[in-house]
Enzyme design. Structure first.
Site, PDB file in Angstrom:
ATOM      1  N   ASP A 145     -18.219 -21.517  -0.057  1.00  0.00           N
ATOM      2  CA  ASP A 145     -16.780 -21.697  -0.245  1.00  0.00           C
ATOM      3  C   ASP A 145     -16.065 -20.347  -0.162  1.00  0.00           C
ATOM      4  OD1 ASP A 145     -14.459 -23.145  -0.574  1.00  0.00           O
ATOM      5  OD2 ASP A 145     -14.623 -23.274  -2.746  1.00  0.00           O
ATOM      6  N   LYS A 193     -13.471 -17.820   0.799  1.00  0.00           N
ATOM      7  CA  LYS A 193     -12.048 -17.887   1.145  1.00  0.00           C
ATOM      8  C   LYS A 193     -11.336 -16.803   0.352  1.00  0.00           C
ATOM      9  CE  LYS A 193     -11.589 -21.573  -2.278  1.00  0.00           C
ATOM     10  NZ  LYS A 193     -11.071 -22.907  -2.587  1.00  0.00           N
ATOM     11  N   ASN A 242     -11.396 -16.639  -3.373  1.00  0.00           N
ATOM     12  CA  ASN A 242     -12.645 -16.291  -4.052  1.00  0.00           C
ATOM     13  C   ASN A 242     -13.046 -14.841  -3.841  1.00  0.00           C
ATOM     14  OD1 ASN A 242     -12.921 -18.799  -5.120  1.00  0.00           O
ATOM     15  ND2 ASN A 242     -14.189 -19.585  -3.449  1.00  0.00           N
ATOM     16  N   ASP A 281     -16.844 -17.055  -7.774  1.00  0.00           N
ATOM     17  CA  ASP A 281     -16.884 -18.515  -7.741  1.00  0.00           C
ATOM     18  C   ASP A 281     -18.068 -19.061  -6.954  1.00  0.00           C
ATOM     19  OD1 ASP A 281     -16.434 -21.115  -8.176  1.00  0.00           O
ATOM     20  OD2 ASP A 281     -14.331 -21.122  -7.573  1.00  0.00           O
ATOM     21  N   THR A 326     -13.088 -26.154   0.929  1.00  0.00           N
ATOM     22  CA  THR A 326     -11.681 -26.024   1.231  1.00  0.00           C
ATOM     23  C   THR A 326     -11.471 -26.285   2.721  1.00  0.00           C
ATOM     24  OG1 THR A 326     -11.675 -24.306  -0.429  1.00  0.00           O
ATOM     25  CG2 THR A 326      -9.744 -24.432   0.997  1.00  0.00           C
TER      26      THR A 326
END
Ligand code: ADE
Length: 315
Positions: A159, A161, A164, A177, A198
């Site tokens: 994840d 992004k 994070n 995260d 996401t």
């Protein structure tokens, strides 16, 4: 929620501390050493508060996860995944948020983490639109260095992004995260996955076959570089569904004026076949992480001093 806990509060005396700090630290940190202060951020089932060591003043980010919610939403694995990944990653890398201590009381799980006082890369991007080329280059290198380490430890983040990627006191990146991360068993590369990330940063293999592997993080890297350099999402539709359609169809394009080397790097990461992404090959092959580090966009990067050199001015 009817039984929302009034957080933050100090742990009761019956807490269970189950994660000793790593070797090398002088005095082991204990839950009662930490003063719980203002809220830094809130997720759907967790809250991050500023923790301050009562004696030394050392600051931490304390992630407090509501156990009731975890159980109700069947999210126990999420918290476990996060802790397992952070334990596996240890204190080994400056670009990764470190877990100092975890414990629990009757209501909550507590993760005592590195505090990153300059917030999320996402916020910086919102404020500035895009970032200047030297800054994009430096952050690209820091992300590569951090995910190389993560992958070497057999963890996939899944994840990645800008939300994070946190900024420490010197604006260096810290990856955080790991709630959706996966600790791989050394055998399997691509794994079936129930995870949904996401949309804007999701890789095609997750949409097509529900699989993810280390090179899913390389896809996300391509999306992040695109975002940093253009200020826009590579893939973004009016709905999550339409965003996913665009990803499956590889429907993205560059605005005018994007640096040629940056464009080439993004094009070599945003490749549908996971094994063909730049850096996805096994160590020693001609498409290993070294090939990614050696990309022309990154020639001026001094990898040895990447985490001590000053970050170029954010503008
Ligand atoms: N928000 C979430 N995690 C954080 C951290 N480690 N530092 C600062 N803010 C945060």
């Amino acid at each position: 929620i009817e039984d929302e806990q009034d957080l933050p509060r100090p742990p009761p005396p019956d807490f269970q501390a189950n994660n000793r700090p790593k070797s090398g630290s002088k005095t082991p940190l204990t839950p009662n050493d930490v003063h719980y202060g203002k809220t830094l951020g809130e997720g759907s089932f967790s809250r991050v508060v500023l923790g301050t060591h009562r004696r030394t003043g050392q600051q931490y980010a304390v992630k407090i996860i509501d156990k009731n919610y975890l159980i109700r939403m069947k999210k126990k694995e999420t918290a476990l995944a996060e802790k397992n990944a952070l334990v596996q990653l240890g204190a080994g890398h400056p670009g990764i948020v470190r877990l100092y201590l975890s414990y629990q009381d009757a209501y909550s799980l507590y993760f005592v983490l590195d505090y990153a006082p300059n917030g999320e890369l996402q916020t910086l991007l919102t404020r500035l639109g895009s970032l200047c080329l030297p800054c994009v280059r430096h952050y690209t290198a820091q992300i590569i260095d951090a995910i190389d380490y993560v992958h070497q430890k057999h963890v996939i983040h899944r994840d990645l992004k800008p939300e994070n990627l946190l900024l420490d006191e010197d604006f260096r990146l810290k990856l955080t995260d790991f709630g959706t991360s996966k600790v791989l068993d050394p055998s399997g590369e691509q794994r079936k996955s129930t995870f949904v990330g996401t949309p804007q940063y999701m890789c095609p293999e997750l949409l097509e076959s529900s699989t993810t592997g280390p090179s899913s993080d390389l896809w996300a890297l391509g999306c992040i570089i695109f975002r940093m350099i253009t200020g826009r999402f590579a893939f973004n539709g009016l709905s999550d569904y339409l965003t996913m359609q665009k990803i499956k169809q590889m429907d993205y394009s560059f605005p005018e004026g994007v640096d040629g080397h940056a464009k080439d790097l993004i094009q070599k990461l945003l490749v549908p076949n996971p094994s063909e992404r730049l850096g996805a090959g096994t160590s020693g092959s001609n498409n290993d992480i070294q090939a990614l580090r050696s990309h022309p966009f990154l020639v001026s990067i001094k990898w040895d001093t990447l985490w001590t050199d000053e970050v170029p001015a954010r503008e």
